[in-house]
Design a protein around this motif. Structure first.
Motif, PDB file in Angstrom:
ATOM      1  N   GLY A 178       2.181  -7.355  -5.517  1.00 54.65           N
ATOM      2  CA  GLY A 178       3.318  -7.423  -6.450  1.00 54.65           C
ATOM      3  C   GLY A 178       4.817  -7.777  -5.846  1.00 54.65           C
ATOM      4  N   LYS A 179       5.640  -8.476  -6.430  1.00 50.98           N
ATOM      5  CA  LYS A 179       7.063  -8.723  -5.896  1.00 50.98           C
ATOM      6  C   LYS A 179       7.999  -7.626  -6.331  1.00 50.98           C
ATOM      7  CE  LYS A 179      10.898 -12.052  -6.591  1.00 50.98           C
ATOM      8  NZ  LYS A 179      11.215 -13.391  -7.035  1.00 50.98           N
ATOM      9  N   SER A 180       8.778  -6.830  -5.777  1.00 54.32           N
ATOM     10  CA  SER A 180       9.600  -5.818  -6.320  1.00 54.32           C
ATOM     11  C   SER A 180      10.751  -6.313  -6.994  1.00 54.32           C
ATOM     12  CB  SER A 180      10.103  -5.010  -4.876  1.00 54.32           C
ATOM     13  OG  SER A 180      10.905  -4.076  -5.113  1.00 54.32           O
ATOM     14  N   HIS A 181      11.212  -5.652  -7.954  1.00 58.74           N
ATOM     15  CA  HIS A 181      12.259  -5.629  -8.867  1.00 58.74           C
ATOM     16  C   HIS A 181      13.262  -4.799  -8.506  1.00 58.74           C
ATOM     17  CE1 HIS A 181      14.949  -6.320 -12.030  1.00 58.74           C
ATOM     18  NE2 HIS A 181      14.843  -5.372 -12.226  1.00 58.74           N
ATOM     19  N   MET A 182      12.589  -3.275  -8.344  1.00 48.96           N
ATOM     20  CA  MET A 182      13.522  -2.235  -8.144  1.00 48.96           C
ATOM     21  C   MET A 182      12.880  -1.458  -7.227  1.00 48.96           C
ATOM     22  SD  MET A 182      14.780   0.639 -10.863  1.00 48.96           S
ATOM     23  CE  MET A 182      15.494  -0.250 -11.965  1.00 48.96           C
ATOM     24  N   GLU A 183      13.306  -0.814  -6.078  1.00 46.82           N
ATOM     25  CA  GLU A 183      12.651   0.198  -5.134  1.00 46.82           C
ATOM     26  C   GLU A 183      12.942   1.325  -5.826  1.00 46.82           C
ATOM     27  OE1 GLU A 183      13.857   0.292  -1.155  1.00 46.82           O
ATOM     28  OE2 GLU A 183      13.421  -2.205  -0.674  1.00 46.82           O
ATOM     29  N   PRO A 184      12.124   2.193  -5.481  1.00 45.27           N
ATOM     30  CA  PRO A 184      12.191   3.596  -6.166  1.00 45.27           C
ATOM     31  C   PRO A 184      13.723   4.461  -5.885  1.00 45.27           C
ATOM     32  CG  PRO A 184      10.141   3.515  -4.994  1.00 45.27           C
ATOM     33  CD  PRO A 184      10.872   2.376  -4.692  1.00 45.27           C
ATOM     34  N   LYS A 231      -5.586  -7.362  -9.537  1.00 44.80           N
ATOM     35  CA  LYS A 231      -5.336  -6.875  -8.086  1.00 44.80           C
ATOM     36  C   LYS A 231      -4.200  -6.005  -7.715  1.00 44.80           C
ATOM     37  CE  LYS A 231      -7.911 -10.876  -5.853  1.00 44.80           C
ATOM     38  NZ  LYS A 231      -7.670 -12.176  -5.160  1.00 44.80           N
ATOM     39  N   VAL A 232      -2.972  -6.473  -8.612  1.00 44.97           N
ATOM     40  CA  VAL A 232      -1.828  -5.774  -8.168  1.00 44.97           C
ATOM     41  C   VAL A 232      -1.716  -4.375  -9.225  1.00 44.97           C
ATOM     42  CG1 VAL A 232       0.637  -5.729  -8.350  1.00 44.97           C
ATOM     43  CG2 VAL A 232      -0.716  -7.668  -7.750  1.00 44.97           C
ATOM     44  N   MET A 233      -2.159  -4.347 -10.281  1.00 43.41           N
ATOM     45  CA  MET A 233      -2.266  -3.198 -11.366  1.00 43.41           C
ATOM     46  C   MET A 233      -3.382  -2.495 -11.488  1.00 43.41           C
ATOM     47  SD  MET A 233       0.925  -4.381 -13.733  1.00 43.41           S
ATOM     48  CE  MET A 233       1.328  -2.635 -14.379  1.00 43.41           C
ATOM     49  N   GLY A 234      -4.560  -2.984 -11.011  1.00 48.23           N
ATOM     50  CA  GLY A 234      -6.007  -2.518 -10.999  1.00 48.23           C
ATOM     51  C   GLY A 234      -6.479  -2.392 -12.657  1.00 48.23           C
ATOM     52  N   PHE A 235      -6.083  -3.604 -13.383  1.00 45.57           N
ATOM     53  CA  PHE A 235      -6.720  -3.672 -14.686  1.00 45.57           C
ATOM     54  C   PHE A 235      -7.878  -4.240 -14.459  1.00 45.57           C
ATOM     55  CE2 PHE A 235      -2.623  -3.378 -17.963  1.00 45.57           C
ATOM     56  CZ  PHE A 235      -2.134  -2.312 -16.981  1.00 45.57           C
ATOM     57  N   ALA A 236      -8.733  -4.269 -15.569  1.00 45.67           N
ATOM     58  CA  ALA A 236     -10.154  -5.063 -15.877  1.00 45.67           C
ATOM     59  C   ALA A 236      -9.930  -6.040 -17.102  1.00 45.67           C
ATOM     60  CB  ALA A 236     -11.054  -4.219 -15.992  1.00 45.67           C
ATOM     61  N   ASN A 237     -10.743  -6.781 -16.877  1.00 48.39           N
ATOM     62  CA  ASN A 237     -10.592  -7.826 -18.106  1.00 48.39           C
ATOM     63  C   ASN A 237     -11.606  -7.540 -19.317  1.00 48.39           C
ATOM     64  OD1 ASN A 237     -11.892 -11.141 -18.514  1.00 48.39           O
ATOM     65  ND2 ASN A 237     -10.373 -10.187 -19.691  1.00 48.39           N
ATOM     66  N   LEU A 238     -10.809  -7.001 -20.470  1.00 45.19           N
ATOM     67  CA  LEU A 238     -11.463  -6.589 -21.451  1.00 45.19           C
ATOM     68  C   LEU A 238     -12.208  -7.459 -22.375  1.00 45.19           C
ATOM     69  CD1 LEU A 238     -11.951  -3.981 -23.133  1.00 45.19           C
ATOM     70  CD2 LEU A 238      -9.875  -4.303 -24.545  1.00 45.19           C
ATOM     71  N   ILE A 239     -11.971  -8.738 -22.452  1.00 44.24           N
ATOM     72  CA  ILE A 239     -12.352  -9.523 -23.219  1.00 44.24           C
ATOM     73  C   ILE A 239     -11.689 -10.881 -22.970  1.00 44.24           C
ATOM     74  CG2 ILE A 239     -10.995  -9.365 -25.414  1.00 44.24           C
ATOM     75  CD1 ILE A 239     -13.435  -9.731 -27.105  1.00 44.24           C
ATOM     76  N   LYS A 296       4.821   6.278  -5.890  1.00 43.58           N
ATOM     77  CA  LYS A 296       3.435   5.796  -5.452  1.00 43.58           C
ATOM     78  C   LYS A 296       3.154   4.472  -6.289  1.00 43.58           C
ATOM     79  CE  LYS A 296      -0.962   7.390  -5.996  1.00 43.58           C
ATOM     80  NZ  LYS A 296      -1.850   6.486  -6.988  1.00 43.58           N
ATOM     81  N   SER A 297       3.861   4.366  -7.560  1.00 43.02           N
ATOM     82  CA  SER A 297       3.231   3.234  -8.411  1.00 43.02           C
ATOM     83  C   SER A 297       4.111   1.951  -7.614  1.00 43.02           C
ATOM     84  CB  SER A 297       3.668   3.363  -9.779  1.00 43.02           C
ATOM     85  OG  SER A 297       3.155   4.404 -10.345  1.00 43.02           O
ATOM     86  N   TRP A 298       5.089   2.118  -7.159  1.00 40.46           N
ATOM     87  CA  TRP A 298       5.769   0.824  -6.481  1.00 40.46           C
ATOM     88  C   TRP A 298       5.078   0.552  -5.083  1.00 40.46           C
ATOM     89  CZ3 TRP A 298       8.579   0.410  -1.984  1.00 40.46           C
ATOM     90  CH2 TRP A 298       9.248  -0.835  -1.637  1.00 40.46           C
ATOM     91  N   LYS A 299       4.760   1.516  -4.622  1.00 39.07           N
ATOM     92  CA  LYS A 299       4.164   1.358  -3.170  1.00 39.07           C
ATOM     93  C   LYS A 299       2.937   0.878  -3.393  1.00 39.07           C
ATOM     94  CE  LYS A 299       6.566   4.966  -0.393  1.00 39.07           C
ATOM     95  NZ  LYS A 299       6.387   6.495   0.260  1.00 39.07           N
ATOM     96  N   GLU A 300       1.725   1.333  -4.342  1.00 37.23           N
ATOM     97  CA  GLU A 300       0.534   0.795  -4.687  1.00 37.23           C
ATOM     98  C   GLU A 300       0.623  -0.826  -5.092  1.00 37.23           C
ATOM     99  OE1 GLU A 300      -2.306   2.029  -4.156  1.00 37.23           O
ATOM    100  OE2 GLU A 300      -2.159   4.115  -4.237  1.00 37.23           O
ATOM    101  N   THR A 301       1.519  -1.227  -6.006  1.00 37.48           N
ATOM    102  CA  THR A 301       1.526  -2.361  -6.487  1.00 37.48           C
ATOM    103  C   THR A 301       2.198  -3.524  -5.487  1.00 37.48           C
ATOM    104  OG1 THR A 301       3.654  -1.730  -7.669  1.00 37.48           O
ATOM    105  CG2 THR A 301       1.575  -1.654  -9.016  1.00 37.48           C
ATOM    106  N   THR A 302       3.187  -3.132  -5.060  1.00 35.22           N
ATOM    107  CA  THR A 302       3.904  -4.060  -3.907  1.00 35.22           C
ATOM    108  C   THR A 302       3.011  -4.176  -2.729  1.00 35.22           C
ATOM    109  OG1 THR A 302       5.281  -2.012  -2.967  1.00 35.22           O
ATOM    110  CG2 THR A 302       6.090  -3.452  -4.574  1.00 35.22           C
TER     111      THR A 302
END
Length: 383
Positions: free
Chosen positions: A125-131, A208-216, A115-121
């Motif tokens: 996100g550019k794939s490095h390794m498929e599951p 956008k790719v990993m769902g992070f927010a800008n903390l500071i 799921k993590s690979w599918k969500e990010t790609t």
């Protein structure tokens, strides 16, 4: 996306920032960090002796692995993998030739690597390794991965069906040489250095790719001296367990530490790993006795610490003797110190940090820290 430029706003909106992170992966923590190095056996000896890491696992010729050798070390929740190529492994050889010893993989612990690979790609996100599933007599591990800045890769590791020592293909590493740990507990954050004008690009990637927010956010007014400057955005996932500050150079009279890193690493990469301890005086004292060199902090720095941070539990004279810096935010204070580069190239270093309530990053220490770094650059002739 929150864009916090001072520590007063930082603490007030911390929960809001975490809520803004879209934790669709989600990330449970850092699983391991893998370095490509020229001599893994000697590097493992260094990290055991100087920093107190313990032998955990091994993979190499004796375990049927022909193209590389890997030693796995652990201290607290921190796992380091040190990998060196066997003849013919041009991928690892090329990485070491280009970058020197450095971080290749930042592996993140997830519940579902597929799921993590599918969500990010699916988000760019550019794939490095498929599951893929790795199995042995101890169960199975599912792994996938995507590329990030430079040649650095994020792996997603799903290990809920595995009870082996580390990963399939690794055997327990029993050693008669086991120096005492120094008190390191977990990875607090990992910093990436990127090129001119690339900070926002990679902050957007994590958003956008990993769902992070800008903390500071720190600009060149926050992080500068008379000679050099940089800018930084700290990105965090939703539970706050993964924090990735992204640094880029800023214009200054002389070459900044970020430019120096990019020159010697030949591109973007992981600049430093911040590791947490519950007793920084003990940890730094032990590491100093074992040969780790830390940045020098001028004694005059401590003349104003009491006025700036107020009462602290530690003996200020002891902190001064070790070069440990102190900073405070609305939640408490923190203590921090930075090693000199651990490689011959002035690239990777470690930060040792102890948080006494504070959730910030030592903004009040930036000027003293950067002046210390500049003094080292001047000795190297790279300022």
């Amino acid at each position: 996306m929150a864009d916090l430029t001072n520590t007063e706003d930082y603490n007030y909106t911390l929960d809001k920032v975490f809520a803004e992170a879209d934790d669709f992966l989600p990330l449970n923590g850092t699983d391991y960090v893998e370095f490509y190095v020229g001599n893994a056996k000697q590097a493992a000896h260094f990290y055991k002796t100087a920093m107190g890491f313990q032998s955990l696992a091994y993979a190499g010729l004796e375990t049927g692995v022909k193209d590389r050798t890997s030693y796995v070390l652990q201290q607290g929740k921190i796992r380091l993998v040190l990998t060196t190529p066997m003849p013919g492994n041009t991928e690892i050889e090329g990485h070491i030739t280009k970058h020197g010893d450095g971080v290749k993989y930042i592996a993140l612990w997830v519940d579902d690597a597929t799921k993590s690979w599918k969500e990010t790609t699916s988000r760019g996100g550019k794939s490095h390794m498929e599951p893929q599933t790795l199995e042995d007599e101890n169960g199975k591990v599912v792994m996938s991965g995507i590329h990030t800045y430079g040649d650095t890769v994020h792996l997603f590791v799903e290990r809920k069906a595995y009870n082996g020592v580390f990963l399939p293909g690794f055997k327990e590493w029993n050693s008669h040489y086991n120096p005492e740990p120094t008190g390191l507990e977990y990875i607090d954050h990992m910093v990436g250095n990127v090129g001119w004008g690339e900070m926002n690009k990679w902050a957007e990637f994590y958003n956008k790719v990993m769902g992070f927010a800008n903390l500071i956010t720190f600009d060149d007014k926050d992080i500068s001296t008379e000679y050099t400057a940089l800018m930084s955005k700290v990105m965090t996932n939703g539970n706050g367990r993964i924090k990735f500050p992204i640094n880029e150079p800023a214009e200054g009279k002389k070459k900044s530490q970020i430019e120096e890193y990019l020159d010697f690493y030949n591109g973007a990469g992981c600049q430093h790993i911040a590791v947490a301890t519950k007793d920084i005086v003990h940890t730094v004292g032990e590491m100093t006795k074992r040969g780790i060199e830390f940045l020098y902090v001028p004694g005059s720095y401590y003349d104003t610490v009491g006025n700036r941070v107020g009462d602290i539990d530690e003996d200020l004279e002891k902190l001064k003797s070790l070069g440990i810096m102190v900073d405070r935010d609305d939640e408490g204070y923190l203590l921090q110190i930075f090693t000199k580069p651990l490689e011959d190239r002035p690239t990777l270093f470690f930060e040792i940090i102890q948080r006494k309530g504070a959730k910030s990053f030592g903004k009040g220490n930036f000027k003293a820290l950067f002046e210390s770094i500049e003094a080292e650059q001047e000795r190297r002739g790279t300022l």
